[in-house]
Design an enzyme around this catalytic site. Sequence first.
Site, PDB file in Angstrom:
ATOM      1  N   ASP A   1       0.909  -1.199  -0.110  1.00 40.56           N
ATOM      2  CA  ASP A   1       0.050   0.163  -0.192  1.00 40.56           C
ATOM      3  C   ASP A   1       0.675   1.154   0.024  1.00 40.56           C
ATOM      4  OD1 ASP A   1      -2.142   1.552   0.209  1.00 40.56           O
ATOM      5  OD2 ASP A   1      -2.614   1.203   2.136  1.00 40.56           O
TER       6      ASP A   1
ATOM      7  N   GLU B   1      -6.351   4.850  -9.471  1.00 36.54           N
ATOM      8  CA  GLU B   1      -7.704   5.245  -8.950  1.00 36.54           C
ATOM      9  C   GLU B   1      -8.276   6.401  -9.682  1.00 36.54           C
ATOM     10  OE1 GLU B   1      -9.742   5.976  -4.601  1.00 36.54           O
ATOM     11  OE2 GLU B   1      -7.807   5.096  -5.044  1.00 36.54           O
TER      12      GLU B   1
ATOM     13  N   LYS C   1      -9.389   1.634  -9.768  1.00 39.32           N
ATOM     14  CA  LYS C   1      -9.973   1.779  -8.495  1.00 39.32           C
ATOM     15  C   LYS C   1     -11.114   2.643  -8.597  1.00 39.32           C
ATOM     16  CE  LYS C   1      -7.631   1.853  -4.507  1.00 39.32           C
ATOM     17  NZ  LYS C   1      -6.492   2.365  -3.536  1.00 39.32           N
TER      18      LYS C   1
ATOM     19  N   THR D   1     -13.102   0.324  -3.862  1.00 40.87           N
ATOM     20  CA  THR D   1     -12.269   0.814  -2.800  1.00 40.87           C
ATOM     21  C   THR D   1     -13.409   1.744  -1.780  1.00 40.87           C
ATOM     22  OG1 THR D   1     -10.493   1.995  -1.859  1.00 40.87           O
ATOM     23  CG2 THR D   1     -11.652   2.957  -3.712  1.00 40.87           C
TER      24      THR D   1
ATOM     25  N   PHE E   1     -12.022  -1.559   4.283  1.00 36.46           N
ATOM     26  CA  PHE E   1     -11.233  -0.524   4.998  1.00 36.46           C
ATOM     27  C   PHE E   1     -11.303  -0.960   6.458  1.00 36.46           C
ATOM     28  CE2 PHE E   1      -9.892   3.201   2.311  1.00 36.46           C
ATOM     29  CZ  PHE E   1      -9.410   2.327   1.237  1.00 36.46           C
TER      30      PHE E   1
END
Length: 316
Positions: A16, A95, A131, A155, A177
Amino acid sequence: MNQLDALKKFTTVVADTSDIESICKYNPEDATTNPSLILQAVNSSINNHFIDKAVKYAKKKGGLYKDQIINASDKILVDLGIEILKYIPGYISSEVDARLSFSTEKCILKAKKIINLYEEQGISRSRILIKLAATWECIKAAAELKKDNILCNLTLLFSFAQARVCAEAAVFLISPFVGRIYDWYVSQKLISESSVEKDPGVMSVCKIYDYYKKYNYKTIIMGASFRNIQQILDLSGCDRLTISPILLKELESNNKCLERKLIPPTTFLTPPMPLSQEEFRWEHNQDAMAVQKLSEGIRNFAKDQLSLEKIISKKI
């Protein structure tokens, strides 16, 4: 064997981070970025060449001033992704602008633009995950993009309703998350910060994992946003986990025994009928944490995107 190596036996480890040094050090299968990580990367002086290259590209492409800023921003996203792909064997997640999260059509157009930018530089779409925030509109966009062999990573996923609709849409991967769910419960004083049992973020992913595996959904579950290694250890066996360099280092330096916690069943049930849009919105709305954290996440990613565009605008 350290815990990082042990974890890799059960779970695909994803970095990440956009930091190449960290990626090289921990040898993850995949890597994932977001607007916050991209902003961190471009704020580093060693990455100035990415901005300069993107601005040059945008000016050559032409168009209105605002279009040049957007084109330069997309170029930075892709160029950083290409750089990261040199050091990993698997996927890079890139993303879509969070400000598009409530338009299926705009998300599809942006995703295809990002894929085209990668393919223009010789990178196959088979190595890219687009994403998208796990809104109804983005989930529908992911389903449409899959028809063109464009795979997506949904996400900012906080509610079970989001997870269920993603599975029903057969999206490629979701990122629940863990840490942000935990943060909300701590902030509301519903759990203590020192509590390690019944972590609501961990419990959320366990529920999704059990549901997906019970009904044999193929959507990959990638736990994300961890606050401590205990959350990671409690999810060993999850399909994938995306972990920050700080926690990767902690896992690598720890030699305590690691036990697999999540194990899929050997028999499956017939899935229930898919949720309608109205049912999804109602179920998601019933989860105050999820409503707050999804909207907050979209706002914060949009804020970081704007900060990146301000840096670019000064160059243009």
